[in-house]
Design a protein around this motif. Sequence first.
Motif, PDB file in Angstrom:
ATOM      1  N   PRO A   1       0.825  -1.206   0.000  1.00  0.00           N
ATOM      2  CA  PRO A   1       0.000   0.000   0.000  1.00  0.00           C
ATOM      3  C   PRO A   1       0.858   1.254   0.000  1.00  0.00           C
ATOM      4  N   LYS A   2       0.278   2.352  -0.458  1.00  0.00           N
ATOM      5  CA  LYS A   2       1.000   3.614  -0.515  1.00  0.00           C
ATOM      6  C   LYS A   2       1.440   4.016   0.884  1.00  0.00           C
ATOM      7  N   PRO A   3       2.737   4.346   1.070  1.00  0.00           N
ATOM      8  CA  PRO A   3       3.233   4.649   2.417  1.00  0.00           C
ATOM      9  C   PRO A   3       2.640   5.937   2.976  1.00  0.00           C
ATOM     10  N   ASN A   4       2.407   5.943   4.280  1.00  0.00           N
ATOM     11  CA  ASN A   4       1.946   7.135   4.991  1.00  0.00           C
ATOM     12  C   ASN A   4       3.162   7.759   5.666  1.00  0.00           C
ATOM     13  N   SER A   5       3.537   8.942   5.212  1.00  0.00           N
ATOM     14  CA  SER A   5       4.766   9.572   5.700  1.00  0.00           C
ATOM     15  C   SER A   5       4.716   9.871   7.189  1.00  0.00           C
ATOM     16  N   VAL A  44       9.500  13.946   0.906  1.00  0.00           N
ATOM     17  CA  VAL A  44       8.918  15.289   0.907  1.00  0.00           C
ATOM     18  C   VAL A  44       8.455  15.706   2.300  1.00  0.00           C
ATOM     19  N   VAL A  45       7.614  14.885   2.948  1.00  0.00           N
ATOM     20  CA  VAL A  45       7.046  15.257   4.251  1.00  0.00           C
ATOM     21  C   VAL A  45       8.130  15.403   5.325  1.00  0.00           C
ATOM     22  N   PRO A  46       9.028  14.416   5.498  1.00  0.00           N
ATOM     23  CA  PRO A  46      10.059  14.611   6.533  1.00  0.00           C
ATOM     24  C   PRO A  46      10.982  15.785   6.231  1.00  0.00           C
ATOM     25  N   LEU A  47      11.268  16.017   4.948  1.00  0.00           N
ATOM     26  CA  LEU A  47      12.139  17.139   4.597  1.00  0.00           C
ATOM     27  C   LEU A  47      11.464  18.469   4.916  1.00  0.00           C
ATOM     28  N   VAL A  48      10.200  18.614   4.550  1.00  0.00           N
ATOM     29  CA  VAL A  48       9.468  19.849   4.850  1.00  0.00           C
ATOM     30  C   VAL A  48       9.421  20.083   6.357  1.00  0.00           C
ATOM     31  N   LEU A  82      21.105  25.516   5.014  1.00  0.00           N
ATOM     32  CA  LEU A  82      22.240  24.740   5.522  1.00  0.00           C
ATOM     33  C   LEU A  82      21.806  23.323   5.900  1.00  0.00           C
ATOM     34  N   SER A  83      20.608  23.204   6.443  1.00  0.00           N
ATOM     35  CA  SER A  83      20.092  21.873   6.795  1.00  0.00           C
ATOM     36  C   SER A  83      19.910  21.014   5.552  1.00  0.00           C
ATOM     37  N   LEU A  84      19.368  21.600   4.509  1.00  0.00           N
ATOM     38  CA  LEU A  84      19.170  20.864   3.259  1.00  0.00           C
ATOM     39  C   LEU A  84      20.502  20.411   2.685  1.00  0.00           C
ATOM     40  N   ASP A 119      20.155   3.554  -4.359  1.00  0.00           N
ATOM     41  CA  ASP A 119      20.285   4.759  -5.177  1.00  0.00           C
ATOM     42  C   ASP A 119      20.125   5.982  -4.284  1.00  0.00           C
ATOM     43  N   PHE A 120      20.276   7.165  -4.884  1.00  0.00           N
ATOM     44  CA  PHE A 120      20.283   8.373  -4.065  1.00  0.00           C
ATOM     45  C   PHE A 120      18.911   8.656  -3.453  1.00  0.00           C
ATOM     46  N   LYS A 121      17.836   8.332  -4.157  1.00  0.00           N
ATOM     47  CA  LYS A 121      16.515   8.579  -3.598  1.00  0.00           C
ATOM     48  C   LYS A 121      16.325   7.790  -2.312  1.00  0.00           C
ATOM     49  N   GLN A 122      16.751   6.538  -2.310  1.00  0.00           N
ATOM     50  CA  GLN A 122      16.663   5.727  -1.094  1.00  0.00           C
ATOM     51  C   GLN A 122      17.533   6.306   0.018  1.00  0.00           C
ATOM     52  N   ALA A 123      18.762   6.695  -0.343  1.00  0.00           N
ATOM     53  CA  ALA A 123      19.696   7.223   0.651  1.00  0.00           C
ATOM     54  C   ALA A 123      19.177   8.527   1.255  1.00  0.00           C
ATOM     55  N   PHE A 124      18.631   9.398   0.414  1.00  0.00           N
ATOM     56  CA  PHE A 124      18.123  10.682   0.902  1.00  0.00           C
ATOM     57  C   PHE A 124      16.887  10.477   1.777  1.00  0.00           C
ATOM     58  N   SER A 125      16.039   9.538   1.393  1.00  0.00           N
ATOM     59  CA  SER A 125      14.853   9.233   2.183  1.00  0.00           C
ATOM     60  C   SER A 125      15.239   8.726   3.568  1.00  0.00           C
TER      61      SER A 125
END
Length: 253
Positions: free
Chosen positions: A18-22, A47-51, A110-112, A134-140
Amino acid sequence: MTVGQDNAITTSAPGAEPKPNSFQRIIGVLFSPDATFASIARRPDWVVPLVLLLLISLAAGIIIAPHVDFGSAAREAMEQNKNASPEQIDKSVRIAASIGKVFSYISPVLSLIGLLVIAGVCLLAFRIFGGEGDFKQAFSVTCYASMPTILKTVVTLIIIVAKGGIIPAQALATIVRSNLGFLVDYKTNPMAFALLTSFDIFSVWFLALLIIGFSYVARVSKAKAAVTIISLWVIVLLLKLIGPALQSLRANK
């Protein structure tokens, strides 16, 4: 898929999940990190944790800027220089204070940058030693693993507002009492202060989450992930100690 010997899991095809709930994941990384990071590795999102991280960082900058004396460290360093005139000391303090406030207000940027660097360096290290991902996984993983940082920031801001007044910038490292840095004086023992503040409960928590997350992303055992993450942390720690070491040498001359 199977991930390492000590954290092997069997999962269904990505399309069947199922679609993950952030927001559930944010709670999950704090209380059930193993299962949560397994899910993040399969279906990464950021997106949600970064915001959330950027908003907390922005709030921290706005609150900290008027409550922290960023020139205190420069003042103490210049006062150790017997050849420095009062005018030179005042100039250095003003410059340091201005730079400190600027960095506070641009803390989201700076955090980003910090998150991108951590994700990139960790991914590169794991790939060099045969890992996957990959980078998407690592960044997540990096974004979600930073949740303890949010907790410490919130507690720090509450304490700063409750105390009121102006505090020296160095005091920020021990204001939560989540490390043993408060046992030493940062003026007389800069090396010990830097070392003790590095072993912070929230920092250790962050490292533990990175280890779990990257073990799934890179498909390695948690033991191998721990060796990689801790090795990178030791390098950062040694670089962090250069400044206090030089300060101690100048003070002992």
